[in-house]
Design an enzyme around this catalytic site. Structure first.
Site, PDB file in Angstrom:
ATOM      1  N   ASP A 166      -2.794   6.068  -3.889  1.00 11.36           N
ATOM      2  CA  ASP A 166      -1.733   5.630  -3.489  1.00 11.36           C
ATOM      3  C   ASP A 166      -1.101   4.434  -4.353  1.00 11.36           C
ATOM      4  O   ASP A 166      -2.010   4.205  -5.346  1.00 11.36           O
ATOM      5  CB  ASP A 166      -2.216   5.026  -2.014  1.00 11.36           C
ATOM      6  CG  ASP A 166      -3.077   4.013  -1.934  1.00 11.36           C
ATOM      7  OD1 ASP A 166      -3.562   3.655  -2.975  1.00 11.36           O
ATOM      8  OD2 ASP A 166      -3.022   3.060  -0.859  1.00 11.36           O
ATOM      9  N   ASP A 191      -6.045   1.741  -3.943  1.00 11.26           N
ATOM     10  CA  ASP A 191      -7.104   1.582  -3.066  1.00 11.26           C
ATOM     11  C   ASP A 191      -7.563   2.805  -2.234  1.00 11.26           C
ATOM     12  O   ASP A 191      -8.811   2.785  -1.789  1.00 11.26           O
ATOM     13  CB  ASP A 191      -6.922   0.090  -2.410  1.00 11.26           C
ATOM     14  CG  ASP A 191      -5.910   0.247  -1.288  1.00 11.26           C
ATOM     15  OD1 ASP A 191      -5.248   1.294  -1.354  1.00 11.26           O
ATOM     16  OD2 ASP A 191      -5.891  -0.755  -0.488  1.00 11.26           O
ATOM     17  N   SER A 230       0.898  -1.221   0.091  1.00  7.24           N
ATOM     18  CA  SER A 230       0.065  -0.065  -0.101  1.00  7.24           C
ATOM     19  C   SER A 230       0.769   1.028  -0.037  1.00  7.24           C
ATOM     20  O   SER A 230       1.654   1.308  -0.818  1.00  7.24           O
ATOM     21  CB  SER A 230      -1.001  -0.205   1.304  1.00  7.24           C
ATOM     22  OG  SER A 230      -1.861   1.071   1.083  1.00  7.24           O
ATOM     23  N   ASP A 242      -1.217   1.418  -4.601  1.00  3.52           N
ATOM     24  CA  ASP A 242      -2.093   0.076  -5.319  1.00  3.52           C
ATOM     25  C   ASP A 242      -3.412   0.600  -5.463  1.00  3.52           C
ATOM     26  O   ASP A 242      -4.141  -0.160  -5.794  1.00  3.52           O
ATOM     27  CB  ASP A 242      -1.961  -1.081  -4.137  1.00  3.52           C
ATOM     28  CG  ASP A 242      -2.694  -0.834  -2.710  1.00  3.52           C
ATOM     29  OD1 ASP A 242      -2.492   0.462  -2.528  1.00  3.52           O
ATOM     30  OD2 ASP A 242      -3.401  -1.538  -2.512  1.00  3.52           O
TER      31      ASP A 242
END
Length: 572
Positions: A301, A305, A146, A303
Site C-alpha cells: 500500500d 505497511d 495509508s 505507505d
C-alpha cells in the site's frame, strides 16, 4: 463556539493560507459541507488522526497539523527525557500535501527548539518506526493516510520505542492538543532559519542502509540458488526502492516491477483504491505475472505497511490471498524454520479479529498466542513488554494485511513481509508446491478456517450517529444464535466483560477498553463489531471453521447475511 463562529474566525483571519481561503469561497453556499468542515476538531483514533484535505477544524490542513504538533511538542517536553536534543523523526508518503505537512511539523517543533529529522524524500512507515529507534529519537511523525482515497491525508505519532503511541500516551497528547486554543496562531519558525540553526536535519540514505542491513536478520535460508520469478507493484507509493534493494540483497534478481504503478502518484491513477486488500489493485500485476509466468505477485500500500500477495492455484490462475491466509502461511514458515532453542518462551501475537487458525498453527509448534485489540500499536506494546521478561517475540500479524517478523521495527512492515513471502515462495517451489498448494495443505492439516469482513461507510455527523445507533442496538439486544450456531459467549470490550453462557460465568477482559462487541459461537465460529478509529466506518468481522471449503463458504455467507439484515433493520 458554534461551527458558524469557527468558520467566521477562519474567514476573518488576516493571514489565512490563500489556497484554503479560495476553497472556502468555492463552498460558501454549501452549508452541509461547511458544517462538516467546522463542527468538530479532528481527533486521534487508533494511530493518530486522518481526514479529508481542505479548510476547517475537521479537515487535514496546515493549521490542524500545526495544532497537533504543538500538542505533541508540549507533551514530549514534559514527558520525554532530553526530548529537545533527541529530536523527532518525520517521514511522509506520496499523498497531496505530505511533504508540506512534514515541513510544517518541523516548523512547529523548531519553535520549541526541538530538532526535527526530516526525510529528504518519501519513505515507508516501517522505516519511520525503525529510524526512531535507530536515532534514539524522542518521537516520530508519519504523514500518511495509508490506503485511503486520494482526498485524504493523515498524521500518525510514534513513541520513543518506535511504536504507535499507546492509548495512555495518545490520551495525554490529546489533552495537550486541547490546550491549544487557536490553531490559527500556533508559533512556527521558518524552514531556512531551522536549517541554519541545525533544528532541521534532512536524512535518508544512511538510515536506508541501516534498515537494509537489519533485514538480513529475518532471513531463514540461503536464497542465492533460486529461479523464483517475482512481480512487484508499490501501487504508486513509497516501497519501490527498499523492497527492490531488499530482494536483491536476499538473492532474488528475477523481479519485474509494474512500471505504470512504480511512479509515486497522489491520485493513485491506475487503481480505484491503492489497497492490496482489494483484488482490483492486483489487476495490472496479474497481467504482468501472466506474461512473465511469475511464481508470486506482491503489492504494497502507499505507505508500505501492508502487503498483499497473489499465487497460482491448481489451475494456474492467480489467487489473491487474504490477510489471514498470508499471515498463517508466514507464521507456519517462520516457526517451522526455528529450532527448539529459538522457539523457547516464544510468543505469537495477533488481534482479536484475526483468524483463529494462527493460534492452531502456533500451538502445533508448541508456541503460545496472545490476543490484542485491533491495531498494530497493541502488538508493538507487547513486544516492548517482552523486554522486561523472558518472553520472546516470534511473529505478529493482523487480518488487514499487516505483518512483523523482526522487532527492529515496532509497526507492521510490508518490506519485511515482502522479503519473507518471496523466501517462503522459493522454499515451497523447491518442494514442488505453489503458495496456494502450501495453504491447502495447512487447511487439510488444521481445518478449513475462513474469515470475512464487511465495512459500512457512514460519513459525516449523521453517519457517526448511525454507527453509534448500530453499536447500541447490538449491545442492548445481543445475538443468541447466528447461522444456526448458538452463541457461547459475548465479549464487550467497552465494559471489559466476557459472559460465558454455558458455564453461567462472567470474566474480566484484561485489555484496554474499546467500543467493540464480539460473539463466540459454536464450532470455533465468531463475529465481531468495531467502529473504525480513523475512518467513518463500522466493520463487521466473521470467522468460521468446518471440514471443507464449500461448507465454510456456505456457513460464512449465511452468518454474514443475517448480520447484514440486522444492521439494515437498525438503520431503517
Amino acid at each position: 463556539m458554534s461551527w458558524q463562529d469557527t468558520l467566521k474566525k477562519w474567514t476573518s483571519f488576516a493571514t489565512l493560507d490563500e489556497k484554503l481561503l479560495d476553497q472556502l469561497k468555492k463552498v460558501s453556499d454549501d452549508e452541509r459541507e461547511l458544517e462538516d468542515s467546522f463542527y468538530k476538531n479532528l481527533t486521534f483514533g487508533t494511530g493518530g488522526m486522518r481526514g479529508v484535505l481542505g479548510p476547517g477544524t475537521n479537515r487535514m490542513n496546515i493549521y490542524t497539523i500545526r495544532k497537533a504538533v504543538e500538542g505533541l511538542s508540549r507533551y514530549i517536553e514534559e514527558n520525554i527525557v532530553h526530548a529537545k536534543e533527541r529530536g523527532v523523526v518525520i517521514a511522509y508518503d506520496s499523498r497531496y500535501m505530505s511533504k508540506e505537512f512534514a515541513v510544517e511539523a518541523a516548523k512547529v517543533l523548531g519553535a520549541h527548539e526541538i530538532r526535527a529529522y526530516v526525510f529528504e524524500s518519501l519513505r515507508p512507515t516501517p522505516l519511520l518506526s525503525f529510524s526512531v529507534r535507530y536515532l534514539h529519537a524522542a518521537a516520530g511523525i508519519m504523514i500518511t493516510a495509508s490506503h485511503n482515497p486520494p482526498e485524504y491525508n493523515g498524521f500518525k505519532v510514534y513513541n520513543e520505542d518506535g511504536g504507535q503511541v499507546s492509548l495512555k500516551e495518545a490520551g495525554a497528547i490529546i489533552d495537550m492538543v486541547n490546550t491549544v486554543e487557536d490553531e490559527l496562531s500556533v508559533d512556527v519558525k521558518e524552514q531556512t532559519e531551522l536549517e541554519n540553526s541545525n533544528l532541521l536535519e534532512w536524512v535518508g540514505e544512511k538510515i536506508d542502509r541501516a534498515y537494509l542491513n537489519a533485514l538480513k536478520t529475518i532471513q531463514k535460508q540461503d536464497n542465492s540458488d533460486n529461479d523464483l520469478k517475482i512481480v512487484f507493484t508499490p501501487l504508486h507509493g513509497t516501497a519501490l526502492e527498499l523492497v527492490s534493494k531488499g530482494l536483491v540483497q536476499a538473492g532474488f534478481d528475477k523481479v519485474s516491477v509494474v512500471e505504470e504503478q512504480a511512479v509515486p502518484d497522489p491520485e493513485f491513477s491506475t487503481v480505484s483504491s491503492p489497497n492490496p486488500e482489494e483484488h482490483q489493485a492486483f489487476e495490472m500485476a496479474i497481467e504482468l505475472g501472466e506474461r512473465e509466468n511469475a511464481d508470486i505477485l506482491i503489492g504494497t500500500d502507499p505507505d508500505a505497511d501492508r502487503l498483499g500477495v497473489a499465487a497460482k492455484d491448481a489451475d494456474g490462475s492467480y489467487q489473491v490471498l487474504t490477510g489471514n491466509q498470508l499471515g498463517t502461511l508466514l507464521l507456519d514458515y517462520t516457526l517451522s524454520h526455528l529450532d527448539e532453542q529459538e522457539r523457547k518462551n516464544g510468543q505469537v501475537i495477533k488481534t482479536i479479529v484475526t483468524t483463529e487458525m494462527g493460534r492452531t498453527v502456533a500451538s502445533h509448534y508448541g508456541i503460545n498466542t496472545i490476543d490484542t485489540l485491533t491495531g498494530f500499536k497493541f502488538i508493538g506494546e507487547k513486544i516492548k513488554n517482552f523486554e522486561a521478561s523472558d518472553e520472546q517475540f516470534l511473529f505478529g500479524y493482523e487480518e488487514s494485511y499487516g505483518y512483523l517478523i523482526g522487532s527492529f521495527v515496532r509497526d507492521k512492515d510490508a518490506v519485511q513481509a515482502a522479503l519473507a513471502a518471496c523466501e517462503m515462495a522459493n522454499y515451497w517451489k523447491k518442494q514442488g508446491k505453489t503458495l496456494w498448494e502450501a495453504l491447502t495443505a495447512l487447511y487439510d492439516k488444521h481445518g478449513y478456517y475462513l474469515e470475512g469482513m464487511k465495512s459500512l461507510t457512514l460519513k459525516g455527523k449523521d453517519g457517526a450517529e448511525q454507527i453509534e445507533k448500530i453499536m447500541k442496538n447490538i449491545r442492548e439486544q445481543p445475538f443468541t444464535s447466528l447461522g444456526g450456531l448458538e452463541v457461547k459467549a459475548v465479549e464487550d470490550y467497552q465494559l471489559s466483560v466476557r459472559q460465558l453462557f454455558s458455564e453461567d460465568l462472567t470474566e474480566d477482559i484484561l485489555l484496554p477498553k474499546e467500543n467493540v462487541m464480539k460473539f463466540i459461537l459454536e464450532d470455533d465460529a465468531w463475529v465481531c463489531f468495531r467502529p473504525s478509529g480513523t475512518e467513518p466506518k463500522i466493520k463487521s468481522y466473521f470467522g468460521v471453521k468446518t471440514v471443507s471449503a464449500a461448507e465454510s463458504k456456505k456457513l460464512l455467507s449465511t452468518i454474514q447475511d443475517e448480520v447484514e439484515h440486522r444492521i439494515e433493520e437498525v438503520l431503517r
